[in-house]
Design an enzyme around this catalytic site. Structure first.
Site, PDB file in Angstrom:
ATOM      1  N   ASP A  33     -35.641 -17.824  74.184  1.00  0.00           N
ATOM      2  CA  ASP A  33     -35.955 -16.449  74.607  1.00  0.00           C
ATOM      3  C   ASP A  33     -37.063 -16.466  75.680  1.00  0.00           C
ATOM      4  O   ASP A  33     -38.140 -15.941  75.472  1.00  0.00           O
ATOM      5  CB  ASP A  33     -36.374 -15.591  73.394  1.00  0.00           C
ATOM      6  CG  ASP A  33     -37.618 -16.096  72.682  1.00  0.00           C
ATOM      7  OD1 ASP A  33     -37.940 -17.307  72.796  1.00  0.00           O
ATOM      8  OD2 ASP A  33     -38.303 -15.291  72.021  1.00  0.00           O
ATOM      9  N   ASP A  38     -40.860 -21.173  76.409  1.00  0.00           N
ATOM     10  CA  ASP A  38     -39.411 -21.469  76.452  1.00  0.00           C
ATOM     11  C   ASP A  38     -39.030 -22.005  77.832  1.00  0.00           C
ATOM     12  O   ASP A  38     -38.189 -22.906  77.940  1.00  0.00           O
ATOM     13  CB  ASP A  38     -38.584 -20.203  76.213  1.00  0.00           C
ATOM     14  CG  ASP A  38     -38.851 -19.560  74.876  1.00  0.00           C
ATOM     15  OD1 ASP A  38     -38.113 -19.782  73.926  1.00  0.00           O
ATOM     16  OD2 ASP A  38     -39.848 -18.811  74.795  1.00  0.00           O
ATOM     17  N   ASN A  62     -38.896 -12.680  72.826  1.00  0.00           N
ATOM     18  CA  ASN A  62     -40.092 -12.365  73.612  1.00  0.00           C
ATOM     19  C   ASN A  62     -39.879 -11.113  74.473  1.00  0.00           C
ATOM     20  O   ASN A  62     -40.812 -10.359  74.735  1.00  0.00           O
ATOM     21  CB  ASN A  62     -40.462 -13.540  74.513  1.00  0.00           C
ATOM     22  CG  ASN A  62     -41.052 -14.690  73.716  1.00  0.00           C
ATOM     23  OD1 ASN A  62     -41.774 -14.462  72.747  1.00  0.00           O
ATOM     24  ND2 ASN A  62     -40.742 -15.913  74.103  1.00  0.00           N
ATOM     25  N   THR A 147     -35.645 -22.097  70.015  1.00  0.00           N
ATOM     26  CA  THR A 147     -37.047 -21.793  70.294  1.00  0.00           C
ATOM     27  C   THR A 147     -37.309 -20.285  70.350  1.00  0.00           C
ATOM     28  O   THR A 147     -38.332 -19.853  70.865  1.00  0.00           O
ATOM     29  CB  THR A 147     -37.508 -22.463  71.617  1.00  0.00           C
ATOM     30  OG1 THR A 147     -36.724 -21.929  72.689  1.00  0.00           O
ATOM     31  CG2 THR A 147     -37.356 -23.966  71.566  1.00  0.00           C
ATOM     32  N   PHE A 188     -43.979 -15.399  64.871  1.00  0.00           N
ATOM     33  CA  PHE A 188     -43.136 -14.466  65.629  1.00  0.00           C
ATOM     34  C   PHE A 188     -41.628 -14.712  65.501  1.00  0.00           C
ATOM     35  O   PHE A 188     -40.862 -13.794  65.173  1.00  0.00           O
ATOM     36  CB  PHE A 188     -43.548 -14.493  67.117  1.00  0.00           C
ATOM     37  CG  PHE A 188     -42.727 -13.575  67.974  1.00  0.00           C
ATOM     38  CD1 PHE A 188     -42.964 -12.211  68.011  1.00  0.00           C
ATOM     39  CD2 PHE A 188     -41.688 -14.085  68.757  1.00  0.00           C
ATOM     40  CE1 PHE A 188     -42.193 -11.364  68.788  1.00  0.00           C
ATOM     41  CE2 PHE A 188     -40.913 -13.240  69.543  1.00  0.00           C
ATOM     42  CZ  PHE A 188     -41.167 -11.879  69.562  1.00  0.00           C
ATOM     43  N   ASN A 189     -41.143 -15.933  65.775  1.00  0.00           N
ATOM     44  CA  ASN A 189     -39.691 -16.173  65.819  1.00  0.00           C
ATOM     45  C   ASN A 189     -39.017 -15.847  64.484  1.00  0.00           C
ATOM     46  O   ASN A 189     -37.897 -15.336  64.451  1.00  0.00           O
ATOM     47  CB  ASN A 189     -39.383 -17.637  66.177  1.00  0.00           C
ATOM     48  CG  ASN A 189     -39.660 -17.937  67.636  1.00  0.00           C
ATOM     49  OD1 ASN A 189     -39.742 -17.034  68.466  1.00  0.00           O
ATOM     50  ND2 ASN A 189     -39.828 -19.214  67.959  1.00  0.00           N
ATOM     51  N   HIS A 262     -45.899 -23.872  72.507  1.00  0.00           N
ATOM     52  CA  HIS A 262     -45.114 -24.072  71.276  1.00  0.00           C
ATOM     53  C   HIS A 262     -43.765 -24.773  71.481  1.00  0.00           C
ATOM     54  O   HIS A 262     -43.461 -25.783  70.835  1.00  0.00           O
ATOM     55  CB  HIS A 262     -44.792 -22.707  70.636  1.00  0.00           C
ATOM     56  CG  HIS A 262     -45.937 -21.830  70.377  1.00  0.00           C
ATOM     57  ND1 HIS A 262     -46.756 -21.958  69.271  1.00  0.00           N
ATOM     58  CD2 HIS A 262     -46.436 -20.768  71.068  1.00  0.00           C
ATOM     59  CE1 HIS A 262     -47.682 -21.024  69.284  1.00  0.00           C
ATOM     60  NE2 HIS A 262     -47.516 -20.283  70.363  1.00  0.00           N
ATOM     61  N   ASP A 263     -42.923 -24.162  72.323  1.00  0.00           N
ATOM     62  CA  ASP A 263     -41.494 -24.499  72.274  1.00  0.00           C
ATOM     63  C   ASP A 263     -41.136 -25.923  72.695  1.00  0.00           C
ATOM     64  O   ASP A 263     -40.204 -26.516  72.120  1.00  0.00           O
ATOM     65  CB  ASP A 263     -40.693 -23.471  73.089  1.00  0.00           C
ATOM     66  CG  ASP A 263     -40.745 -22.088  72.435  1.00  0.00           C
ATOM     67  OD1 ASP A 263     -41.064 -22.017  71.240  1.00  0.00           O
ATOM     68  OD2 ASP A 263     -40.491 -21.093  73.132  1.00  0.00           O
TER      69      ASP A 263
HETATM   70  C1  BDR Z   1     -43.116 -18.404  69.418  1.00  0.00           C
HETATM   71  O1  BDR Z   1     -43.076 -17.044  69.772  1.00  0.00           O
HETATM   72  C2  BDR Z   1     -42.888 -16.874  71.137  1.00  0.00           C
HETATM   73  O2  BDR Z   1     -43.791 -15.979  71.683  1.00  0.00           O
HETATM   74  C3  BDR Z   1     -42.984 -18.247  71.766  1.00  0.00           C
HETATM   75  O3  BDR Z   1     -42.053 -18.363  72.818  1.00  0.00           O
HETATM   76  C4  BDR Z   1     -42.694 -19.193  70.646  1.00  0.00           C
HETATM   77  O4  BDR Z   1     -41.316 -19.495  70.560  1.00  0.00           O
HETATM   78  C5  BDR Z   1     -44.496 -18.746  68.918  1.00  0.00           C
HETATM   79  O5  BDR Z   1     -44.786 -17.986  67.786  1.00  0.00           O
HETATM   80 CA    CA Z   2     -39.762 -18.874  72.288  1.00  0.00          CA
END
Ligand code: BDR
Ligand code: CA
Length: 332
Positions: A33, A38, A62, A147, A188-189, A262-263
């Site tokens: 996303d 990402d 996102n 991701t 979040f994801n 993160h991703d």
């Molecule tokens: C995740 O949430 C998104 O904002 C980032 O792309 C990542 O995948 C981190 O919590």
């Molecule tokens: Ca992401």
């Protein structure tokens, strides 16, 4: 002099990474996303010599799925990634309303750098159809790297369960054993689409999860930015621009001095599983909690008495991770 040394250092590491063959290429579909991190995961997966990137599917997360698909097209146009089909997937979670992260990624989902209009087009299929098509015709050798919210992956599993045994493995960025980042309990994801996450975690295929405990170690520090800048390469410079915006929002929202990337951790875990240290335990997804929806309940002490279903990351080999990611980005 410092610049010369950095250039030498980057290329020495690039040599060691790009010439460590012979190796088997991992066939990967990246469901994402984009999103700043990402976008970096796309660049990483498309270029690393040990990954054969078969497709990119995008999902609402996102930002809206229109924006995440467009951002994938823009990033791939810029980086001249033309042989990888990009398909737009689900526009909202399975049962919940769509929720986005403009506070972190901006209104476009990729605020910061000014990007030219994409000069490649979306694949004609829906992202879920592309996932199903590629998995069904595969020899069971495709790893899914996810991701974003798990909506596309769960939808594909529901729509065509025959894909499940065809999935070699899933490497996902998501969840947290401890604190969340969007609520005190949830990352979040997973929080965006907990029902989808519950379906995916129950699928029975090998799953590696890179939660916040891992990804918060992947900080784009000043040293990382200096190494990227020193390469004087267009994509490395673009990544610095992405990280400049993303660093500001992470500082404003979380007070972090350097933002967590993160991703790419979920990509790194496929290339070299020793980069993410894991323990294999039962993970359940909270789908009903008033305060805890989207929590990844990690049964570290085996209290639930259920079979382990996830290799849960708890630490990252930080130096080797950055060496691999930087070497890949500066190779564009
Ligand atoms: C995740 O949430 C998104 O904002 C980032 O792309 C990542 O995948 C981190 O919590
Ligand atoms: Ca992401």
């Amino acid at each position: 002099m410092k610049k010369m040394l950095l250039l030498w250092y980057n290329s020495a590491i690039a040599l060691s990474i790009f010439e460590r063959g012979p190796f088997v290429k991992h066939k990967v579909i990246l469901d994402c996303d984009p999103g700043h991190d990402d976008a970096i995961a796309i660049l990483f997966a498309a270029r690393h010599p040990e990954i054969d990137l078969l497709a990119i599917t995008t999902v609402a997360g996102n930002q809206t799925v229109e924006k995440t698909a467009r951002n994938a097209l823009k990033v791939c146009s810029l980086a001249n990634i033309r042989s990888v089909p990009i398909a737009k997937g689900m526009h909202r979670p399975l049962v919940r309303p769509a929720r986005h992260a403009a506070n972190i990624h901006g209104e476009s989902g990729l605020d910061g750098p000014t990007l030219p209009e994409p000069d490649i087009e979306l694949a004609p299929q829906h992202g879920v159809d592309l996932l199903i098509e590629l998995l069904l015709k595969s020899d069971g050798d495709i790893t899914l790297v996810a991701t974003g919210p798990l909506t596309n992956v769960a939808m594909a599993m529901r729509r065509e369960p025959a894909i499940i045994p065809k999935i070699k493995a899933i490497s996902l960025m998501g969840g947290a054993a401890n604190l969340g980042n969007v609520t005190p309990a949830a990352e979040f994801n997973i929080w965006v689409d907990p029902e989808a996450a519950a379906i995916v975690l129950a699928c029975g295929r090998p799953i590696t999860m890179s939660p916040l405990e891992v990804t918060h170690q992947a900080r784009a520090t000043e040293e990382v930015l200096t190494r990227l800048r020193a390469a004087q390469r267009p994509i490395a410079t673009f990544v610095c621009e992405l990280l400049a915006f993303y660093g500001k929002t992470y500082s404003a929202n979380f007070g972090f001095s350097a933002p967590p990337v993160h991703d790419p951790c979920a990509v790194a875990a496929v290339i070299d599983p020793t980069l993410v240290l894991t323990r294999t335990i039962r993970v359940e997804i909270e789908t009903t909690g008033e305060w805890t929806a989207g929590r990844t309940v990690c049964d570290v002490y085996g209290k639930l008495g259920k079979e382990p279903n996830v290799h849960v990351g708890y630490a990252l080999e930080v130096e080797r991770f950055w060496d691999m990611l930087i070497a890949t980005l500066v190779s564009y």
